[in-house]
Design a protein around this motif. Structure first.
Motif, PDB file in Angstrom:
ATOM      1  N   VAL A  40      20.718   9.816   8.175  1.00  0.00           N
ATOM      2  CA  VAL A  40      21.275   8.464   8.144  1.00  0.00           C
ATOM      3  C   VAL A  40      20.158   7.524   7.701  1.00  0.00           C
ATOM      4  CG1 VAL A  40      22.581   6.728   9.409  1.00  0.00           C
ATOM      5  CG2 VAL A  40      22.650   9.117  10.155  1.00  0.00           C
ATOM      6  N   SER A  41      20.321   6.895   6.546  1.00  0.00           N
ATOM      7  CA  SER A  41      19.202   6.183   5.952  1.00  0.00           C
ATOM      8  C   SER A  41      19.654   4.903   5.270  1.00  0.00           C
ATOM      9  CB  SER A  41      18.515   7.106   4.923  1.00  0.00           C
ATOM     10  OG  SER A  41      17.538   6.428   4.176  1.00  0.00           O
ATOM     11  N   ALA A  42      18.700   3.995   5.076  1.00  0.00           N
ATOM     12  CA  ALA A  42      18.942   2.816   4.250  1.00  0.00           C
ATOM     13  C   ALA A  42      18.936   3.177   2.766  1.00  0.00           C
ATOM     14  CB  ALA A  42      17.876   1.758   4.525  1.00  0.00           C
ATOM     15  N   ARG A  43      18.516   4.377   2.433  1.00  0.00           N
ATOM     16  CA  ARG A  43      18.463   4.816   1.039  1.00  0.00           C
ATOM     17  C   ARG A  43      19.866   5.075   0.484  1.00  0.00           C
ATOM     18  NH1 ARG A  43      13.351   5.098  -1.561  1.00  0.00           N
ATOM     19  NH2 ARG A  43      11.767   5.584   0.006  1.00  0.00           N
ATOM     20  N   PRO A  44      20.047   4.914  -0.824  1.00  0.00           N
ATOM     21  CA  PRO A  44      21.322   5.304  -1.430  1.00  0.00           C
ATOM     22  C   PRO A  44      21.507   6.818  -1.342  1.00  0.00           C
ATOM     23  CG  PRO A  44      20.045   3.878  -2.909  1.00  0.00           C
ATOM     24  CD  PRO A  44      19.133   4.291  -1.795  1.00  0.00           C
ATOM     25  N   VAL A  45      22.755   7.249  -1.354  1.00  0.00           N
ATOM     26  CA  VAL A  45      23.063   8.672  -1.267  1.00  0.00           C
ATOM     27  C   VAL A  45      22.430   9.457  -2.409  1.00  0.00           C
ATOM     28  CG1 VAL A  45      24.994  10.215  -1.819  1.00  0.00           C
ATOM     29  CG2 VAL A  45      25.095   8.790   0.207  1.00  0.00           C
ATOM     30  N   ASP A  46      22.437   8.909  -3.623  1.00  0.00           N
ATOM     31  CA  ASP A  46      21.867   9.643  -4.765  1.00  0.00           C
ATOM     32  C   ASP A  46      20.394   9.956  -4.540  1.00  0.00           C
ATOM     33  OD1 ASP A  46      24.245   9.771  -6.089  1.00  0.00           O
ATOM     34  OD2 ASP A  46      23.808   8.151  -7.501  1.00  0.00           O
ATOM     35  N   PHE A  47      19.671   9.031  -3.949  1.00  0.00           N
ATOM     36  CA  PHE A  47      18.261   9.282  -3.648  1.00  0.00           C
ATOM     37  C   PHE A  47      18.133  10.394  -2.615  1.00  0.00           C
ATOM     38  CE2 PHE A  47      14.414   8.787  -1.214  1.00  0.00           C
ATOM     39  CZ  PHE A  47      13.444   8.507  -2.167  1.00  0.00           C
ATOM     40  N   LEU A  48      18.924  10.327  -1.559  1.00  0.00           N
ATOM     41  CA  LEU A  48      18.861  11.353  -0.519  1.00  0.00           C
ATOM     42  C   LEU A  48      19.242  12.727  -1.069  1.00  0.00           C
ATOM     43  CD1 LEU A  48      20.516   9.358   2.413  1.00  0.00           C
ATOM     44  CD2 LEU A  48      18.068   9.807   2.083  1.00  0.00           C
ATOM     45  N   ARG A  49      20.210  12.763  -1.964  1.00  0.00           N
ATOM     46  CA  ARG A  49      20.604  14.042  -2.570  1.00  0.00           C
ATOM     47  C   ARG A  49      19.445  14.666  -3.330  1.00  0.00           C
ATOM     48  NH1 ARG A  49      25.639  13.655  -6.293  1.00  0.00           N
ATOM     49  NH2 ARG A  49      25.074  15.864  -6.527  1.00  0.00           N
ATOM     50  N   SER A  50      18.647  13.831  -3.992  1.00  0.00           N
ATOM     51  CA  SER A  50      17.520  14.357  -4.759  1.00  0.00           C
ATOM     52  C   SER A  50      16.460  14.975  -3.862  1.00  0.00           C
ATOM     53  CB  SER A  50      16.889  13.251  -5.615  1.00  0.00           C
ATOM     54  OG  SER A  50      16.207  12.302  -4.811  1.00  0.00           O
ATOM     55  N   ARG A  51      16.468  14.626  -2.594  1.00  0.00           N
ATOM     56  CA  ARG A  51      15.488  15.161  -1.635  1.00  0.00           C
ATOM     57  C   ARG A  51      16.070  16.258  -0.753  1.00  0.00           C
ATOM     58  NH1 ARG A  51      13.516  11.383  -5.083  1.00  0.00           N
ATOM     59  NH2 ARG A  51      11.462  10.607  -4.423  1.00  0.00           N
ATOM     60  N   PHE A  52      17.351  16.147  -0.396  1.00  0.00           N
ATOM     61  CA  PHE A  52      17.911  17.060   0.612  1.00  0.00           C
ATOM     62  C   PHE A  52      19.204  17.745   0.177  1.00  0.00           C
ATOM     63  CE2 PHE A  52      15.553  13.779   2.943  1.00  0.00           C
ATOM     64  CZ  PHE A  52      14.663  14.577   3.652  1.00  0.00           C
ATOM     65  N   GLY A  53      19.592  17.618  -1.058  1.00  0.00           N
ATOM     66  CA  GLY A  53      20.863  18.171  -1.512  1.00  0.00           C
ATOM     67  C   GLY A  53      20.968  19.674  -1.405  1.00  0.00           C
ATOM     68  N   ASP A  54      19.831  20.355  -1.298  1.00  0.00           N
ATOM     69  CA  ASP A  54      19.856  21.816  -1.200  1.00  0.00           C
ATOM     70  C   ASP A  54      19.945  22.331   0.232  1.00  0.00           C
ATOM     71  OD1 ASP A  54      19.687  22.089  -3.955  1.00  0.00           O
ATOM     72  OD2 ASP A  54      17.493  22.180  -3.958  1.00  0.00           O
TER      73      ASP A  54
END
Length: 244
Positions: A40-54
């Protein structure tokens, strides 16, 4: 879990922030042993996907829950979408009116002003953001060296936790900043609402950690680099628990 300052070290440029070594691997292992893993973050989902999508099965809540990514699908709040033109206009205004030393982060449905690399502009950035929030009816969220303008929607880390914990019996939450207080308090209410529920609130300590969060935490760990080790210890304990 929160991201910045919890699973990552704080950086001057938010675009360069990465998970600390071992974080993705620890979350991947944990995901195979528990009902749910969420960020749960202030970051946009696309940014989080680039870090944790796997990470298998991870649910990513971006922009304090205005966006969500789960099972390969991104959804966002229709109410928040209506504010995108306002954010676009504010971005243009910020780039024109604010000193170049203030970093302006475009989050599509919100914008954040970062003054970590020029703390002397804190008052300037916060006052500008406060004026725009009043003028446009937006919410102002103040974080460590950051002022963020976001849609006036009743959505924060606490509301996300309330929804995400439905049906669970034990929940751990890791955070470091003032916005994580809402998650801590929602989790406390969740645990008291029904017998047999267990909540564990973990604060990640570093120079910018919110003091109130440290006081309310059940456990404090020393910095983001200590988080993967704790997650691995939890996974080991879960893997060796008696069946039934």
């Amino acid at each position: 879990m929160d991201f910045d300052g919890t699973l990552s070290r704080i950086q001057v440029d938010p675009a360069t922030v990465l998970p600390v070594p071992g974080a993705v691997e620890a979350l991947t292992r944990l995901a195979g042993l528990v009902s749910a893993v969420g960020i749960v973050s202030a970051r946009p989902v696309d940014f989080l996907r680039s870090r944790f999508g796997d990470v298998p099965g991870v649910v990513l809540h971006g922009l304090y829950g205005l966006e969500r990514w789960q099972s390969g699908t991104t959804t966002s709040s229709p109410e928040a979408e209506r504010w995108e033109p306002v954010v676009v206009a504010l971005l243009a205004r910020a780039r024109e009116e604010l000193p170049g030393e203030i970093l302006i982060e475009d989050k599509r449905l919100s914008l954040a002003l970062h003054y970590r690399r020029a703390p002397r502009f804190e008052e300037h950035a916060v006052q500008w953001a406060r004026e725009q929030a009043h003028r446009h009816g937006m919410l102002l969220e103040l974080g460590p060296m950051t002022a963020e303008l976001k849609p006036p929607i009743d959505r924060d880390k606490g509301t996300v936790l309330t929804e995400a914990t439905s049906g669970l019996r034990c929940v751990w939450y890791f955070g470091d900043g003032a916005p994580d207080l809402a998650a801590f308090r929602a989790l406390s209410g969740w645990s008291l609402a029904s017998p047999g529920r267990t909540a564990v609130r973990i604060a990640v300590r570093h120079p910018d950690t919110d003091a109130a969060l440290l006081q309310e935490a059940d456990l404090v760990v020393d910095g983001p680099d200590a988080v993967p080790g704790l997650l691995d210890a939890v996974s080991t304990a879960l893997a060796h628990r008696p069946s039934g």
